[in-house]
Design an enzyme around this catalytic site. Structure first.
Site, short mmCIF file in Angstrom:
data_model
loop_
_atom_site.label_atom_id
_atom_site.label_comp_id
_atom_site.label_asym_id
_atom_site.label_seq_id
_atom_site.Cartn_x
_atom_site.Cartn_y
_atom_site.Cartn_z
N SER A 77 0.83 -1.20 0.00
CA SER A 77 0.00 0.00 0.00
C SER A 77 0.87 1.25 0.00
O SER A 77 1.94 1.27 0.62
CB SER A 77 -0.86 -0.02 1.25
N TYR A 126 -1.18 -0.74 10.66
CA TYR A 126 -1.40 -1.37 9.36
C TYR A 126 -0.24 -1.09 8.41
O TYR A 126 0.32 -2.00 7.79
CB TYR A 126 -2.73 -0.86 8.78
N LYS A 129 2.72 -3.66 6.64
CA LYS A 129 2.99 -3.77 5.20
C LYS A 129 4.48 -3.51 4.93
O LYS A 129 5.11 -4.22 4.13
CB LYS A 129 2.13 -2.78 4.41
P1 NAD Z 1 -10.60 -7.33 1.48
O1 NAD Z 1 -10.77 -7.38 2.96
O2 NAD Z 1 -11.81 -7.08 0.65
O3 NAD Z 1 -9.91 -8.67 0.98
C1 NAD Z 1 -9.02 -9.40 1.76
C2 NAD Z 1 -9.44 -10.85 1.70
O4 NAD Z 1 -8.54 -11.62 2.50
C3 NAD Z 1 -10.85 -11.09 2.26
O5 NAD Z 1 -11.59 -11.89 1.36
C4 NAD Z 1 -10.61 -11.80 3.57
O6 NAD Z 1 -11.65 -12.70 3.89
C5 NAD Z 1 -9.29 -12.48 3.31
N1 NAD Z 1 -8.50 -12.75 4.51
C6 NAD Z 1 -8.25 -11.91 5.54
N2 NAD Z 1 -7.48 -12.52 6.46
C7 NAD Z 1 -7.23 -13.77 5.98
C8 NAD Z 1 -6.50 -14.87 6.47
N3 NAD Z 1 -5.87 -14.83 7.66
N4 NAD Z 1 -6.44 -16.00 5.72
C9 NAD Z 1 -7.10 -16.06 4.53
N5 NAD Z 1 -7.81 -15.06 4.04
C10 NAD Z 1 -7.87 -13.92 4.74
O7 NAD Z 1 -9.47 -6.24 1.19
P2 NAD Z 1 -8.98 -5.66 -0.21
O8 NAD Z 1 -9.36 -4.23 -0.25
O9 NAD Z 1 -9.37 -6.54 -1.30
O10 NAD Z 1 -7.41 -5.71 0.01
C11 NAD Z 1 -6.61 -6.77 -0.48
C12 NAD Z 1 -5.16 -6.49 -0.16
O11 NAD Z 1 -4.78 -5.25 -0.72
C13 NAD Z 1 -4.89 -6.39 1.35
O12 NAD Z 1 -3.65 -7.00 1.60
C14 NAD Z 1 -4.81 -4.90 1.59
O13 NAD Z 1 -4.00 -4.60 2.69
C15 NAD Z 1 -4.21 -4.42 0.28
N6 NAD Z 1 -4.54 -3.02 -0.02
C16 NAD Z 1 -5.84 -2.63 -0.11
C17 NAD Z 1 -6.14 -1.29 -0.39
C18 NAD Z 1 -7.56 -0.82 -0.50
O14 NAD Z 1 -7.78 0.38 -0.56
N7 NAD Z 1 -8.57 -1.68 -0.57
C19 NAD Z 1 -5.11 -0.36 -0.58
C20 NAD Z 1 -3.79 -0.80 -0.49
C21 NAD Z 1 -3.51 -2.15 -0.22
C1 UD1 Z 2 -7.07 5.35 3.64
C2 UD1 Z 2 -6.08 4.84 4.67
C3 UD1 Z 2 -4.90 4.24 3.95
C4 UD1 Z 2 -5.35 3.14 3.01
C5 UD1 Z 2 -6.37 3.71 2.04
C6 UD1 Z 2 -6.91 2.61 1.19
C7 UD1 Z 2 -6.34 6.30 6.63
C8 UD1 Z 2 -5.72 7.38 7.45
N1 UD1 Z 2 -5.66 5.93 5.52
O1 UD1 Z 2 -6.40 6.32 2.88
O2 UD1 Z 2 -3.99 3.70 4.87
O3 UD1 Z 2 -4.27 2.61 2.29
O4 UD1 Z 2 -7.45 4.31 2.79
O5 UD1 Z 2 -7.84 3.06 0.28
O6 UD1 Z 2 -7.39 5.77 6.96
N2 UD1 Z 2 -12.58 11.62 3.23
C9 UD1 Z 2 -13.50 12.54 3.70
N3 UD1 Z 2 -14.59 12.06 4.37
C10 UD1 Z 2 -14.80 10.73 4.60
C11 UD1 Z 2 -13.83 9.80 4.10
C12 UD1 Z 2 -12.74 10.29 3.44
O7 UD1 Z 2 -13.34 13.74 3.52
O8 UD1 Z 2 -15.79 10.37 5.23
C13 UD1 Z 2 -11.39 12.13 2.52
C14 UD1 Z 2 -10.08 11.84 3.23
O9 UD1 Z 2 -9.76 12.85 4.16
C15 UD1 Z 2 -9.11 11.78 2.05
C16 UD1 Z 2 -9.97 11.22 0.91
O10 UD1 Z 2 -11.33 11.46 1.29
O11 UD1 Z 2 -8.69 13.06 1.69
C17 UD1 Z 2 -9.79 9.74 0.70
O12 UD1 Z 2 -10.01 9.06 1.95
P1 UD1 Z 2 -9.97 7.47 2.05
O13 UD1 Z 2 -10.84 6.88 1.00
O14 UD1 Z 2 -10.26 7.11 3.46
O15 UD1 Z 2 -8.48 7.09 1.66
P2 UD1 Z 2 -7.08 7.58 2.28
O16 UD1 Z 2 -7.28 8.56 3.38
O17 UD1 Z 2 -6.21 7.99 1.17
#
Ligand code: NAD
Ligand code: UD1
Length: 336
Positions: free
Chosen positions: A126, A150, A154
Site C-alpha cells: 500500500s 497497518y 505492510k
Molecule cells: P478485502 O478485505 O476485501 O480482501 C481481503 C481478503 O482476504 C478477504 O476476502 C478476507 O476474507 C481475506 N482474509 C483476511 N485474512 C485472511 C486470512 N488470515 N487468511 C485467509 N484469508 C484472509 O481487502 P482488499 O481491499 O481486497 O485488500 C486486499 C489487499 O490489498 C490487502 O492485503 C490490503 O491490505 C491491500 N490493499 C488494499 C487497499 C484498498 O484500498 N482496498 C489499498 C492498499 C492495499
Molecule cells: C485510507 C487509509 C490508507 C489506506 C487507504 C486505502 C487512513 C488514514 N488511511 O487512505 O492507509 O491505504 O485508505 O484506500 O485511513 N474523506 C472525507 N470524508 C470521509 C472519508 C474520506 O473527507 O468520510 C477524505 C479523506 O480525508 C481523504 C480522501 O477522502 O482526503 C480519501 O479518503 P480514504 O478513502 O479514506 O483514503 P485515504 O485517506 O487515502
C-alpha cells in the site's frame, strides 16, 4: 504460463477483480480465503465472469498444513498474495491480529512456497507505507514512514520479501504499492462490499447517494490544495487487477524483487470526486465540512512511471468511469 495462480484473499474486493482478470487473460486462478471479510456468494460470480470453474480452498493463510496441502494438490506456478487485514483504525486496536495475519501470513506462505519450489509471488502492499511524502509525485525511492500499525505491517512484510530475495535470488517477487483503489467491475457482479460502515470515500459516496447514509463529512477544508480538500490518486480496481496480470508476466521473464507503485499518477480532491460522483449518479451528495481526520495527509499521488515502463501497464480508466462503475455496483445492491 503453465500451472495455476493461487490468489490468497481472492474472494475480497481487490482479489476478486484479480481472479477475473487472470481468468480472462487465460490463466487458471485458484482462490484461498478464510472469508473473514468476504462472502461465499462471490464464487459463482467469479466463475461466471471468468468463464471457468475456480477451485476454492477455505483456509487461513497462516495455516501451514492447509497451505502445504494446497501446493501438493494443485499445480501452482505463482501466487498473488492479497489476504490480509486492511483497516487503519482497527489496526490500532488490534495490533496483534494485524501483525500476525499481515506479517505472519506472508512468512507462512513464503515458507510453503519455498518447500514447493514455487518462486513467483505478487504482494499487495500500500502507498500507506510512505506516510507523509516529501516529494510529489511519490517515487518508489521515497522514505518509508508509515503512520499506522497497518502501514508498519505492510512495510515489514515488504522488507521480509526483499530479504528473502537477497538471500536467494531465485525468488521472483513483485511488491505492488496500491494508491487508492476504487470502482467496481462494469458488470456490477463484483465490487467492494464493506461489512462495517464504509470509511473510504467512494464506498461512502455510494451509500449516501443510495440513501443508506446521511451525508458526507469532508475531513478538512483548509488543506494546502487547490480547493482546500484532500487530494488522492484514485485508480480503478480493474486497472489495478490488470497490473497484477502484467506483474506475473514480468516475473516470468525476470528474477529478483521489484517494488512498484500502482496509481494513475495524478490526484483528485475530495470535492472533485464528489462532483464526479454526482454526475455519475445524477443525484446531489449532501455534505458538510468537518475537522481534519487524524493521520490524514494533504495530498499524495503516485509516480507510476516504473510500472508503466517495466510492466507495460498504465491505469487508463478515469474518475468518471470509477464513479459510474461504483454507482452501478451500488444500484445492483452493493453487497453479496
Ligand atoms: P478485502 O478485505 O476485501 O480482501 C481481503 C481478503 O482476504 C478477504 O476476502 C478476507 O476474507 C481475506 N482474509 C483476511 N485474512 C485472511 C486470512 N488470515 N487468511 C485467509 N484469508 C484472509 O481487502 P482488499 O481491499 O481486497 O485488500 C486486499 C489487499 O490489498 C490487502 O492485503 C490490503 O491490505 C491491500 N490493499 C488494499 C487497499 C484498498 O484500498 N482496498 C489499498 C492498499 C492495499
Ligand atoms: C485510507 C487509509 C490508507 C489506506 C487507504 C486505502 C487512513 C488514514 N488511511 O487512505 O492507509 O491505504 O485508505 O484506500 O485511513 N474523506 C472525507 N470524508 C470521509 C472519508 C474520506 O473527507 O468520510 C477524505 C479523506 O480525508 C481523504 C480522501 O477522502 O482526503 C480519501 O479518503 P480514504 O478513502 O479514506 O483514503 P485515504 O485517506 O487515502
Amino acid at each position: 504460463m503453465d500451472g495455476a495462480i493461487l490468489v490468497t484473499g481472492g474472494a475480497g474486493y481487490i482479489g476478486s477483480h484479480i481472479v477475473v482478470a487472470l481468468a480472462q487473460a487465460g490463466h487458471t486462478p485458484i482462490v484461498l480465503d478464510d472469508f473473514s471479510n468476504s462472502a461465499l456468494d462471490v464464487m459463482p460470480r467469479l466463475e461466471a465472469l471468468g468463464g471457468r470453474p475456480i477451485p476454492l480452498i477455505v483456509a487461513d493463510v497462516r495455516d501451514m498444513v492447509a497451505l502445504r496441502r494446497t501446493f501438493h494438490d494443485h499445480p501452482i506456478a505463482g501466487v498473488v498474495h492479497c489476504a490480509g487485514l486492511k483497516s487503519v483504525g482497527e489496526g490500532e486496536e488490534r495490533p496483534l491480529a494485524y501483525w500476525d495475519v499481515n506479517v505472519g501470513g506472508t512468512i507462512a506462505l513464503a515458507e510453503i512456497m519455498g518447500e514447493a519450489g514455487v518462486a513467483r509471488l505478487v504482494f499487495s502492499s500500500s502507498a500507506t507505507v510512505y506516510g507523509q511524502p516529501d516529494v510529489l509525485p511519490v517515487p518508489e525511492t521515497a522514505p518509508l514512514r508509515p503512520q499506522s500499525v497497518y502501514g508498519r505491517t505492510k512495510r515489514t512484510a515488504e522488507d521480509f520479501l526483499r530479504d528473502l530475495t537477497r538471500a536467494n535470488p531465485n525468488w521472483r517477487i513483485a511488491i505492488l504499492r496500491y494508491f487508492n483503489p476504487a470502482g467496481a467491475h462494469p458488470s456490477a457482479r463484483i465490487g467492494e462490499a464493506p461489512t462495517a460502515r464504509p470509511q473510504n470515500l467512494v464506498p461512502l459516496l455510494c451509500r449516501i447517494a443510495a440513501g443508506e447514509a446521511p451525508q458526507l463529512a469532508i475531513y478538512g477544508s483548509d488543506w494546502p490544495t487547490s480547493d482546500g480538500t484532500g487530494v488522492r490518486d484514485y485508480l480503478h480496481v480493474q486497472d489495478l487487477a490488470e497490473g497484477h496480470v502484467a506483474a506475473l508476466g514480468f516475473l516470468s521473464e525476470n528474477a529478483g524483487a521489484v517494488t512498484l507503485n500502482l496509481g494513475m499518477g495524478r490526484g483528485s480532491s475530495v470535492l472533485e470526486v464528489v462532483h464526479a460522483f454526482e454526475r455519475a449518479c445524477g443525484r446531489r451528495i449532501a455534505r458538510v465540512f468537518a475537522a481534519r481526520r487524524p493521520g490524514d495527509v494533504a495530498r499524495y499521488y503516485a509516480d507510476p512511471s516504473a510500472a508503466n515502463r517495466l510492466l507495460g501497464w498504465r491505469a487508463s480508466r478515469d474518475l468518471a468511469t470509477i464513479c459510474a462503475d461504483a454507482w452501478r455496483w451500488q444500484q445492483a445492491g452493493g453487497r453479496y
